[in-house]
Design a protein around this motif. Structure first.
Motif, PDB file in Angstrom:
ATOM      1  N   TRP A 297      13.509  27.748  19.158  1.00  0.00           N
ATOM      2  CA  TRP A 297      12.791  29.028  19.514  1.00  0.00           C
ATOM      3  C   TRP A 297      13.812  30.112  20.245  1.00  0.00           C
ATOM      4  CZ3 TRP A 297       7.014  27.630  21.396  1.00  0.00           C
ATOM      5  CH2 TRP A 297       6.510  26.969  20.424  1.00  0.00           C
TER       6      TRP A 297
ATOM      7  N   THR B  75      16.745  30.283  20.462  1.00  0.00           N
ATOM      8  CA  THR B  75      17.969  30.936  19.723  1.00  0.00           C
ATOM      9  C   THR B  75      17.515  31.802  18.564  1.00  0.00           C
ATOM     10  OG1 THR B  75      19.077  28.733  19.897  1.00  0.00           O
ATOM     11  CG2 THR B  75      19.959  30.051  18.164  1.00  0.00           C
ATOM     12  N   TYR B  76      16.524  31.614  17.861  1.00  0.00           N
ATOM     13  CA  TYR B  76      15.884  32.402  16.886  1.00  0.00           C
ATOM     14  C   TYR B  76      15.572  33.516  17.360  1.00  0.00           C
ATOM     15  CZ  TYR B  76      14.233  32.985  12.144  1.00  0.00           C
ATOM     16  OH  TYR B  76      14.205  33.408  10.799  1.00  0.00           O
TER      17      TYR B  76
ATOM     18  N   GLN C 152      22.511  33.027  11.997  1.00  0.00           N
ATOM     19  CA  GLN C 152      20.844  33.067  11.946  1.00  0.00           C
ATOM     20  C   GLN C 152      20.176  32.193  10.926  1.00  0.00           C
ATOM     21  OE1 GLN C 152      19.236  34.308  14.534  1.00  0.00           O
ATOM     22  NE2 GLN C 152      17.355  34.406  13.944  1.00  0.00           N
TER      23      GLN C 152
ATOM     24  N   LEU D 156      19.828  28.554  11.347  1.00  0.00           N
ATOM     25  CA  LEU D 156      18.889  27.909  12.038  1.00  0.00           C
ATOM     26  C   LEU D 156      17.871  27.503  11.327  1.00  0.00           C
ATOM     27  CD1 LEU D 156      18.556  30.702  14.731  1.00  0.00           C
ATOM     28  CD2 LEU D 156      19.074  28.174  15.305  1.00  0.00           C
ATOM     29  N   GLN D 157      17.675  27.696   9.866  1.00  0.00           N
ATOM     30  CA  GLN D 157      16.709  27.037   9.212  1.00  0.00           C
ATOM     31  C   GLN D 157      17.114  25.776   8.682  1.00  0.00           C
ATOM     32  OE1 GLN D 157      14.422  29.877   8.694  1.00  0.00           O
ATOM     33  NE2 GLN D 157      16.283  31.207   9.271  1.00  0.00           N
TER      34      GLN D 157
ATOM     35  N   MET E 254       9.106  28.312  14.529  1.00  0.00           N
ATOM     36  CA  MET E 254      10.276  28.915  14.994  1.00  0.00           C
ATOM     37  C   MET E 254      10.319  30.344  14.537  1.00  0.00           C
ATOM     38  SD  MET E 254      14.185  27.799  13.969  1.00  0.00           S
ATOM     39  CE  MET E 254      14.064  28.428  12.199  1.00  0.00           C
ATOM     40  N   GLN E 255      10.203  30.592  13.440  1.00  0.00           N
ATOM     41  CA  GLN E 255      10.424  31.949  12.825  1.00  0.00           C
ATOM     42  C   GLN E 255       8.926  32.846  13.175  1.00  0.00           C
ATOM     43  OE1 GLN E 255      10.106  31.810   8.455  1.00  0.00           O
ATOM     44  NE2 GLN E 255      12.157  30.913   8.355  1.00  0.00           N
TER      45      GLN E 255
ATOM     46  N   GLY F  25      10.034  33.471  16.799  1.00  0.00           N
ATOM     47  CA  GLY F  25      11.396  34.450  16.635  1.00  0.00           C
ATOM     48  C   GLY F  25      10.971  35.796  16.529  1.00  0.00           C
TER      49      GLY F  25
ATOM     50  N   THR G   3      21.848  26.620  21.442  1.00  0.00           N
ATOM     51  CA  THR G   3      22.292  25.720  20.451  1.00  0.00           C
ATOM     52  C   THR G   3      23.367  24.644  20.948  1.00  0.00           C
ATOM     53  OG1 THR G   3      22.080  27.652  18.582  1.00  0.00           O
ATOM     54  CG2 THR G   3      23.450  25.546  18.013  1.00  0.00           C
TER      55      THR G   3
END
Length: 459
Positions: A277, A279-280, A378, A381-382, A401-402, A405, A444
């Protein structure tokens, strides 16, 4: 005891029998036309997403003139779309893990197509805001489900590249929207851009119904019939499945049986969830500052409008190259290291942009390189999310997460406006972006160290 039985036939083909690990069968399968169909469909979903996300920016000047309003009056419209994207992702993940990836993806595509149609015919600013929020709900639900489907069908050896190839649809859709809008608006008005953004997903909905399969990993986890799984799996597995009596997933034997949302907040998943979360979120702070304000920042540095537009486009073009490069690297190197290195390089390029902006060629090269590293990190991250969470909460993990973010995008847009109002110089704002890049890299690296050696059995 669960055993896998395979038989090599006289023709040299593998035949499966007994109880088969569906993940192993996926990993052993060749990358075929079946996989490309899923990637192309996902690419189209994300391309429409990118087009629609950027659409309001393209039509804002004409819309403002047509309705006789100030450009800043469109702030609620832009914010409504971002909030819809966040809430759409948060809602769709758990539903997808319960009802299936295909169902939610088809419905979300239909939903945001109809909402875009409503946007095109909105007569007031309040109605425009309402329809843009609903459009955002559908868009927010679509992307994580498309990513989840591709990740669950792609063999492990090329999973990152498959996800990132599909993810290229988003920046290319946003860039293509500019080309399409520049032709539509002068000839047919700003309504035509929104109509195009409605017709495309409605047509794509039909293609999704006809050609998109449900995830076999989801079906196995939910205990669906062997015949149904065989029917889909035989389309990409070259060996015979006639003698298979049962499919299973290794992860089902180690996963704590909790709801998909509760799983994200339980140990040992919680630290990794928070790091994803963070990082995104930080990545989208950087992305939306550059996406929303780069032309303004370029003007503040003394570049004329034409050169500002050209310099801004370099970030988008670099982004497409970076997404593909990151996918290729992540299939060959530790994925966390690729992502963290991308954010570290982004931090260095942000500092360099603040110091060096007097030579346009060098400045443009730095923007292009930052587009590569920022978008590559970016997009990676997926894959980190898809490989971190087990099947029964994978869509929720990616979607949340998205969703969380996306608030980073709101924060980035608001932060830039506030810094400009405080009379910050453009070079100082660019250098400031090194801070969220540093935080993203640190989060990360922490996640990598926390789960090394890997204690979680997921695929």
């Amino acid at each position: 005891n669960i055993q896998i039985t395979t038989i090599i036939t006289g023709e040299g083909n593998m035949a499966y029998s007994g109880k088969v690990n569906i993940q192993q069968a996926i990993d052993d399968s060749p990358f075929s036309r079946f996989h490309w169909v899923i990637i192309v469909l996902g690419f189209l979903v994300l391309a429409i997403d990118g087009f629609d996300t950027a659409a309001m920016g393209y039509i804002a000047p004409t819309l403002s003139a047509d309705w006789g309003i100030k450009k800043q009056d469109l702030g609620p419209v832009l914010s409504a779309a971002l909030l819809g994207l966040s809430f759409g992702a948060l809602l769709a993940g758990p539903i997808s893990d319960r009802m299936g990836r295909k169902r939610v993806l088809v419905f979300s595509c239909l939903f945001f197509g109809l909402a875009s149609l409503g946007t095109a015919y909105a007569q007031t600013l309040n109605m425009l805001t309402f329809w843009r929020f609903l459009t955002g709900l559908g868009l927010g639900a679509a992307m994580p489900n498309a990513i989840t489907l591709v990740s669950e069908f792609a063999p492990k050896r090329c999973r990152s590249m498959a996800i990132n190839t599909m993810y290229c649809g988003f920046p290319l859709g946003a860039a293509g929207g500019g080309v399409i809008s520049s032709w539509l608006i002068p000839n047919y008005g700003w309504h035509s851009v929104l109509l195009a953004g409605a017709i495309a997903p409605l047509a794509l909905t039909v293609l999704l119904v006809l050609f998109l399969p449900e995830s076999v990993k989801y079906l196995v986890h939910r205990g669906k019939g062997v015949a149904q799984v065989k029917r889909i799996a035989q389309r990409f597995i070259s060996g015979s499945l006639e003698q298979v009596t049962q499919f299973y997933l290794d992860e089902d034997r180690v996963t704590v049986k909790k709801g998909s949302v509760a799983q994200l907040f339980s140990m040992p998943w919680l630290p990794g969830t928070l790091m994803l979360w963070m990082t995104y979120f930080m990545g989208l702070v950087i992305y939306y500052v550059l996406l929303s304000w780069m032309p303004t920042l370029m003007l503040g540095m003394g570049y004329p409008l034409a050169e500002s537009a050209w310099l801004t486009s370099l970030f988008t073009f670099g982004g497409t190259a970076g997404i593909l490069l990151a996918g290729w690297l992540m299939d060959r190197w530790e994925a966390h290291k690729v992502v963290s290195l991308g954010f570290i390089l982004t931090m260095l390029f942000a500092l360099a942009l603040g110091f060096e902006h007097n030579h346009i060629i060098l400045f443009g090269a730095l923007i292009f390189l930052m587009g590569i590293t920022m978008n590559g990190a970016q997009s990676g991250l997926q894959t980190l999310a898809a490989t971190f969470y087990p099947t029964h909460c994978r869509a929720t993990g990616i979607a949340w997460m998205q969703g969380v973010g996306r608030f980073g995008g709101v924060a980035g847009t608001m932060m830039s406006a506030q810094l400009l109002s405080l009379q910050w110089q453009a070079d100082s704002i660019l250098m400031f972006l090194s801070l969220p890049a540093l935080v993203a890299a640190a989060a990360t690296i922490y996640k990598l160290q926390r789960y090394k050696p890997h204690a979680l059995t997921v695929a």
